[in-house]
Design a protein around this motif. Structure first.
Motif, PDB file in Angstrom:
ATOM      1  N   ASN A 120      36.055 -24.613 -13.550  1.00  0.00           N
ATOM      2  CA  ASN A 120      34.864 -24.291 -14.366  1.00  0.00           C
ATOM      3  C   ASN A 120      34.165 -25.553 -14.657  1.00  0.00           C
ATOM      4  O   ASN A 120      32.865 -25.734 -14.888  1.00  0.00           O
ATOM      5  CB  ASN A 120      35.478 -23.712 -15.942  1.00  0.00           C
ATOM      6  CG  ASN A 120      35.993 -22.361 -15.669  1.00  0.00           C
ATOM      7  OD1 ASN A 120      35.450 -21.681 -14.667  1.00  0.00           O
ATOM      8  ND2 ASN A 120      36.788 -21.860 -16.432  1.00  0.00           N
TER       9      ASN A 120
ATOM     10  N   ASN B 181      30.141 -26.296 -14.200  1.00  0.00           N
ATOM     11  CA  ASN B 181      29.195 -26.712 -15.193  1.00  0.00           C
ATOM     12  C   ASN B 181      28.581 -27.786 -14.513  1.00  0.00           C
ATOM     13  O   ASN B 181      27.355 -28.123 -15.001  1.00  0.00           O
ATOM     14  CB  ASN B 181      30.155 -26.974 -16.387  1.00  0.00           C
ATOM     15  CG  ASN B 181      30.618 -25.797 -17.129  1.00  0.00           C
ATOM     16  OD1 ASN B 181      29.915 -24.810 -16.866  1.00  0.00           O
ATOM     17  ND2 ASN B 181      31.808 -25.852 -17.803  1.00  0.00           N
TER      18      ASN B 181
ATOM     19  N   LYS C 203      25.789 -26.844 -12.246  1.00  0.00           N
ATOM     20  CA  LYS C 203      24.795 -25.979 -12.900  1.00  0.00           C
ATOM     21  C   LYS C 203      23.719 -26.964 -13.714  1.00  0.00           C
ATOM     22  O   LYS C 203      22.722 -26.586 -13.871  1.00  0.00           O
ATOM     23  CB  LYS C 203      25.588 -25.135 -14.013  1.00  0.00           C
ATOM     24  CG  LYS C 203      25.686 -23.757 -13.385  1.00  0.00           C
ATOM     25  CD  LYS C 203      26.059 -22.590 -14.462  1.00  0.00           C
ATOM     26  CE  LYS C 203      26.671 -21.219 -14.073  1.00  0.00           C
ATOM     27  NZ  LYS C 203      25.496 -20.763 -13.587  1.00  0.00           N
ATOM     28  N   THR C 204      24.285 -28.061 -14.100  1.00  0.00           N
ATOM     29  CA  THR C 204      23.301 -28.844 -14.957  1.00  0.00           C
ATOM     30  C   THR C 204      23.112 -30.218 -14.513  1.00  0.00           C
ATOM     31  O   THR C 204      22.674 -31.013 -14.951  1.00  0.00           O
ATOM     32  CB  THR C 204      24.258 -29.094 -16.415  1.00  0.00           C
ATOM     33  OG1 THR C 204      25.271 -29.850 -15.991  1.00  0.00           O
ATOM     34  CG2 THR C 204      24.421 -27.862 -17.276  1.00  0.00           C
TER      35      THR C 204
END
Length: 432
Positions: free
Chosen positions: A345, A349, A352-353
């Motif tokens: 995860n 994250n 994703k950013t």
């Protein structure tokens, strides 16, 4: 003395091999694959065996066998050493013996050990302390070596937490950079991980010194009741260091603060430390930059060892900060199935950013002896890309990446080749 190293191509083990060579010992060693590191050791006079580990690689007249922590108990060379009753030690045990005979400065933490140990070693060298420095990276200032052999009592080392290796060391000064859960193939959880650091810090003698990062929440909460010399980005030196350093990122300002605290404890004048910081160009595979020509295209390659989500985050942010108006690509090779699975995860994250233009994720690098077949079935690079779910994040097998870049790069891009595995060979393919 004749010393044989099993896994001699490892960045830490090879540094110790250089140390023994510099002291006139006869060195041999084995590794699964040839590399820059093994080639350099050959040039220095080591006898190197490449390929599968074999009992015949180990001569009967060897006095000491030193093996990488990655080596299994069933390794045929280690098995032969035991059978012949040759003294054998793991790399941490052998390095631990050196720490007993030196004024040892040990740099520990989840991230930044190589950079801070390198900065510290360079400062001590420039200040005339003539230290021995054993690193997990190579420095141009040390002749493109991961080991500097000095004649004084001072020894600067990286203290690795994997398998609690650092519990073999006996330092006078410990520099603690940060504590963030890693190595899930060994540590059960964050508490188990923190416990290892507590044990290590407890090894300091009564007159020993702990330097630690006040900005790191796990470090501060764990050791706030200890006698600590803290450093923080909130200190006035931070602004001066940011303009002095040639390497980007606030994390490197923090790294320099840690090295500066060591220098001040040893009464080294700040002018020497800041001269080192102003000249420090970074180390091998730590935001290691080169400009290469790819046919008619000029491309900047950044080679980086980052393999933990936090390392990836700060490196991509630093790249964007430095190259505000450039197209930035990142080729990332996840390192080890356990890490990818348990920190899945966090990886999702981060990507994703991410603040850059394109990310290529390739297959997970398998670490021999540290993988679980059950976990290998549960996680993959393709699954990671699918969960990230961004058009600018794609999966490619490693063998297809180079041609993809040749077809799609337009020139003047910045390409970050990132990971702790063999993705480094891609940058060599570029000529970088």
């Amino acid at each position: 003395m004749r010393v044989h190293f099993i896994g001699i191509g490892g960045i830490g083990v090879s540094a110790l091999a250089r140390y023994y060579l510099a002291h006139g010992h006869e060195v041999s060693g084995s590794d699964l694959s040839d590399s820059e590191i093994t080639q350099d050791l050959k040039k220095l006079g080591a006898k190197i065996f490449i390929g599968d580990h074999k009992a015949k690689n180990l001569s009967k007249n060897v006095d000491l066998v030193i093996y990488s922590p990655a080596i299994l108990e069933t390794n045929p060379e280690l098995t032969k050493a035991k059978k012949l009753k040759i003294k054998y030690q793991s790399y941490p045990q052998a390095l631990g013996e050196l720490t007993k005979n030196h004024f040892t400065i040990a740099v520990c933490g989840s991230h930044g050990k190589s950079t801070v140990a390198a900065m510290t070693g360079l400062i001590l060298t420039k200040a005339g302390f003539d230290p021995t420095v054993i690193l997990g990276t190579k420095l141009k200032e040390f002749g493109n070596s991961n080991c500097r052999v000095g004649k004084s009592e001072y020894l600067v080392i990286e203290a690795d937490e994997y398998k609690e290796s650092f519990l073999n060391y006996w330092p006078k000064i410990i520099v603690l950079l940060n504590i963030e859960y890693d190595h899930p193939d060994y540590f059960k959880d964050l508490n188990h991980y923190i416990l290892a650091y507590k044990k290590f810090i407890s090894r300091l003698p009564k007159n020993g010194i702990l330097i630690a990062n006040k900005d790191d929440k796990n470090t501060f909460s764990t050791f706030k009741n200890n006698k600590v010399i803290w450093y923080s980005l909130k200190e006035k030196e931070s602004r001066k260091l940011k303009t002095t350093l040639k390497i980007p990122g606030n994390f490197n300002v923090s790294n320099a603060l840690a090295a500066l605290k060591v220098a001040r404890i040893l009464k080294i004048p700040d002018k020497i430390s800041f001269r080192v910081f102003s000249q420090f160009r970074g180390s091998w595979r730590r935001f290691d930059e080169k400009i290469i020509q790819l046919k008619s295209l000029k491309v900047r390659i950044i080679n980086d060892y980052g393999h933990h989500p936090t390392q990836i985050k700060v490196t991509l942010e630093a790249a964007r900060e430095r190259y505000k108006n450039k197209k930035i690509w990142c080729i990332f090779q996840p390192h080890q199935y356990h890490r990818t699975y348990y920190l899945f995860n966090d990886f999702v994250n981060v990507f994703k950013t991410h603040p850059i233009d394109k990310v290529i994720i390739t297959d997970i690098y398998t670490v021999a002896g540290r993988e679980s077949k059950e976990i290998m079935k549960k996680v993959s690079a393709e699954k990671l890309v699918k969960m990230i779910n961004r058009e600018d994040v794609i999966y490619l097998p490693k063998e297809k990446i180079f041609n993809y870049l040749k077809r799609n790069l337009k020139g003047r891009e910045v390409v970050i080749v990132m990971g702790a595995g063999d993705i480094y060979n891609l940058s060599l393919k570029f000529g970088g």
